[in-house]
Design a protein around this motif. Structure first.
Motif, PDB file in Angstrom:
ATOM      1  N   GLY A  96       0.667  -1.293   0.119  1.00 22.46           N
ATOM      2  CA  GLY A  96      -0.038  -0.042  -0.101  1.00 22.46           C
ATOM      3  C   GLY A  96       0.856   1.281   0.012  1.00 22.46           C
ATOM      4  N   VAL A  97       1.829   1.403   0.827  1.00 24.14           N
ATOM      5  CA  VAL A  97       2.406   2.638   1.043  1.00 24.14           C
ATOM      6  C   VAL A  97       3.962   2.991   0.612  1.00 24.14           C
ATOM      7  CG1 VAL A  97       0.872   3.555   2.548  1.00 24.14           C
ATOM      8  CG2 VAL A  97       2.611   2.341   3.551  1.00 24.14           C
ATOM      9  N   THR A  98       4.476   1.489   0.247  1.00 18.30           N
ATOM     10  CA  THR A  98       5.920   1.428   0.071  1.00 18.30           C
ATOM     11  C   THR A  98       6.106   1.133  -1.549  1.00 18.30           C
ATOM     12  OG1 THR A  98       6.279   0.206   2.206  1.00 18.30           O
ATOM     13  CG2 THR A  98       8.057   0.208   0.674  1.00 18.30           C
ATOM     14  N   ILE A  99       5.694  -0.259  -2.162  1.00 12.56           N
ATOM     15  CA  ILE A  99       5.742  -0.103  -3.632  1.00 12.56           C
ATOM     16  C   ILE A  99       4.515   0.664  -4.094  1.00 12.56           C
ATOM     17  CG2 ILE A  99       5.272  -1.720  -5.398  1.00 12.56           C
ATOM     18  CD1 ILE A  99       7.036  -3.990  -3.933  1.00 12.56           C
ATOM     19  N   GLY A 100       3.579   0.681  -3.504  1.00 16.11           N
ATOM     20  CA  GLY A 100       2.193   1.496  -4.056  1.00 16.11           C
ATOM     21  C   GLY A 100       2.214   2.635  -3.518  1.00 16.11           C
ATOM     22  N   GLY A 101       3.259   3.133  -2.839  1.00 17.98           N
ATOM     23  CA  GLY A 101       3.044   4.664  -2.254  1.00 17.98           C
ATOM     24  C   GLY A 101       2.497   5.857  -3.052  1.00 17.98           C
ATOM     25  N   ASN A 102       3.086   5.752  -4.520  1.00 20.08           N
ATOM     26  CA  ASN A 102       2.708   6.850  -5.190  1.00 20.08           C
ATOM     27  C   ASN A 102       1.230   6.783  -5.687  1.00 20.08           C
ATOM     28  OD1 ASN A 102       3.222   8.954  -7.103  1.00 20.08           O
ATOM     29  ND2 ASN A 102       3.287   7.362  -8.777  1.00 20.08           N
ATOM     30  N   HIS A 103       0.556   5.534  -5.660  1.00 20.58           N
ATOM     31  CA  HIS A 103      -0.828   5.360  -6.078  1.00 20.58           C
ATOM     32  C   HIS A 103      -1.506   5.796  -4.877  1.00 20.58           C
ATOM     33  CE1 HIS A 103       0.022   3.648  -9.689  1.00 20.58           C
ATOM     34  NE2 HIS A 103       0.864   2.799  -9.537  1.00 20.58           N
ATOM     35  N   PHE A 104      -0.993   5.481  -3.489  1.00 21.44           N
ATOM     36  CA  PHE A 104      -1.635   5.760  -2.457  1.00 21.44           C
ATOM     37  C   PHE A 104      -2.056   7.234  -2.441  1.00 21.44           C
ATOM     38  CE2 PHE A 104      -2.222   6.942   2.144  1.00 21.44           C
ATOM     39  CZ  PHE A 104      -2.861   5.756   2.565  1.00 21.44           C
ATOM     40  N   ILE A 105      -0.884   8.151  -2.580  1.00 23.92           N
ATOM     41  CA  ILE A 105      -1.051   9.620  -2.296  1.00 23.92           C
ATOM     42  C   ILE A 105      -2.050  10.346  -3.110  1.00 23.92           C
ATOM     43  CG2 ILE A 105       1.032   9.771  -1.168  1.00 23.92           C
ATOM     44  CD1 ILE A 105       2.595  10.709  -3.430  1.00 23.92           C
ATOM     45  N   HIS A 106      -1.757   9.641  -4.563  1.00 24.64           N
ATOM     46  CA  HIS A 106      -2.840  10.152  -5.424  1.00 24.64           C
ATOM     47  C   HIS A 106      -4.486   9.584  -5.547  1.00 24.64           C
ATOM     48  CE1 HIS A 106       0.306  12.422  -7.115  1.00 24.64           C
ATOM     49  NE2 HIS A 106       1.270  11.258  -7.176  1.00 24.64           N
ATOM     50  N   ALA A 107      -4.612   8.675  -4.934  1.00 24.70           N
ATOM     51  CA  ALA A 107      -5.903   8.131  -4.727  1.00 24.70           C
ATOM     52  C   ALA A 107      -6.661   9.213  -3.612  1.00 24.70           C
ATOM     53  CB  ALA A 107      -6.141   6.488  -4.428  1.00 24.70           C
ATOM     54  N   ALA A 108      -5.640   9.408  -2.407  1.00 22.48           N
ATOM     55  CA  ALA A 108      -6.181  10.154  -1.469  1.00 22.48           C
ATOM     56  C   ALA A 108      -6.390  11.587  -1.703  1.00 22.48           C
ATOM     57  CB  ALA A 108      -5.229   9.996  -0.308  1.00 22.48           C
ATOM     58  N   ARG A 109      -5.392  12.142  -2.783  1.00 20.32           N
ATOM     59  CA  ARG A 109      -5.540  13.400  -3.224  1.00 20.32           C
ATOM     60  C   ARG A 109      -6.742  13.751  -4.007  1.00 20.32           C
ATOM     61  NH1 ARG A 109      -4.037  15.506  -7.839  1.00 20.32           N
ATOM     62  NH2 ARG A 109      -3.134  13.841  -8.937  1.00 20.32           N
TER      63      ARG A 109
END
Ligand code: SF4
Length: 272
Positions: A96-109
């Motif tokens: 969620g927040v390591t490999i997928g960190g980029n997707h996580f911040i943009h889904a929240a944004r």
């Protein structure tokens, strides 16, 4: 439907190690589905990779098992294509927040209308206990044998800072609190993120002198402070603690609604 009706009982027992917290979180999810009156046809679990990522195999609802760190973009596409679906995204801290960190911040944004359940066990369990972006400093892992020298992410603070509508945290052993937070998150329009602190006794526990699963559970319990109790504590007392409960619950128009409004506007513009 009762909560056990959501579970594929022919697949039990699960493959998780004894003492792992994931069975508790799966139980909380099934109970939340019952409370939310989710239908088998209308519910989709989207997962990435990791020990927790396999939870979709135990549910009778629809599932999309994606690649490592990519559960959120897949879930975003599913929700935008069919807004009527209830989309639950299951990720670990590595996914969620390591490999997928980029997707996580943009889904929240973007505030996509999804409910993300992020199980944080402080390491990559499935691949042998390597450190992730949530591994606390000084921890021993498969890739930090002499102690971890990086600072760690606080997943809830990350979700709050990047714009999630609903942010909450619980411990895996608190099944009914986790259930309640999933229910609240799923009812919220926008990006809901529920972090569940879930022990990995096999790797994180063993590597950090907590051989018995109970020691790791006690350690997590010592760190957790209910948000209601935090008001009565000083800054010094709260140092290093992790707040549990609902940390953010704000009104904000979700991405799908804005997207559909924009499409209608564009359509009207074409007709004029
Ligand atoms: Fe759970 Fe860790 Fe075992 Fe994976 S390796 S199932 S996270 S205890």
């Amino acid at each position: 439907m009762r909560y056990m009706d959501y579970i594929r009982q022919d697949k039990l027992p699960t493959y998780w190690c004894a003492g792992c917290g994931y069975g508790q979180v799966m139980h909380a999810m099934a109970r939340a589905f019952e409370k939310l009156d989710f239908s088998l046809e209308n519910t989709v679990i989207v997962s990435g990779i990791g020990c927790w990522g396999g939870v979709d195999a135990f549910f009778r609802v629809n599932a999309f098992h994606g690649t490592h760190g990519r559960a959120l973009p897949v879930a975003t596409g599913i929700k935008l294509a069919n807004p009527g679906l209830d989309v639950i995204v299951v990720m670990g801290d590595g996914d969620g927040v390591t490999i997928g960190g980029n997707h996580f911040i943009h889904a929240a944004r973007r505030n996509v209308d999804l409910t993300a359940i992020v199980c944080n066990n402080y390491n990559y369990g499935m691949t042998g206990g390597q450190y992730s972006s949530t591994t606390p400093p000084d921890s021993v892992t498969a890739t930090s044998r002499y102690g971890h020298i990086e600072e760690s992410f606080d997943i809830c603070q990350l979700a709050q800072a990047t714009g999630a509508s609903f942010v909450a945290r619980s411990l895996s052993e608190n099944v009914f609190q986790t259930m309640d937070l999933i229910v609240q998150g799923a009812r919220k329009k926008g990006f809901s993120m529920i972090e569940v602190l879930s022990p990995c006794p096999t790797y994180y526990g063993r590597n950090n002198a907590m051989k018995a699963p109970a020691e790791l559970y006690r350690q997590l319990k010592r760190l957790a402070v209910p948000i209601e109790a935090a008001d009565r504590m000083s800054q010094e007392q709260l140092m290093g603690k992790l707040l549990t409960g609902v940390l953010t619950n704000r009104e904000c128009v979700d991405y799908g609604t804005k997207y559909r409004e924009l499409l209608e506007k564009a359509q009207r513009g074409k007709e004029d």
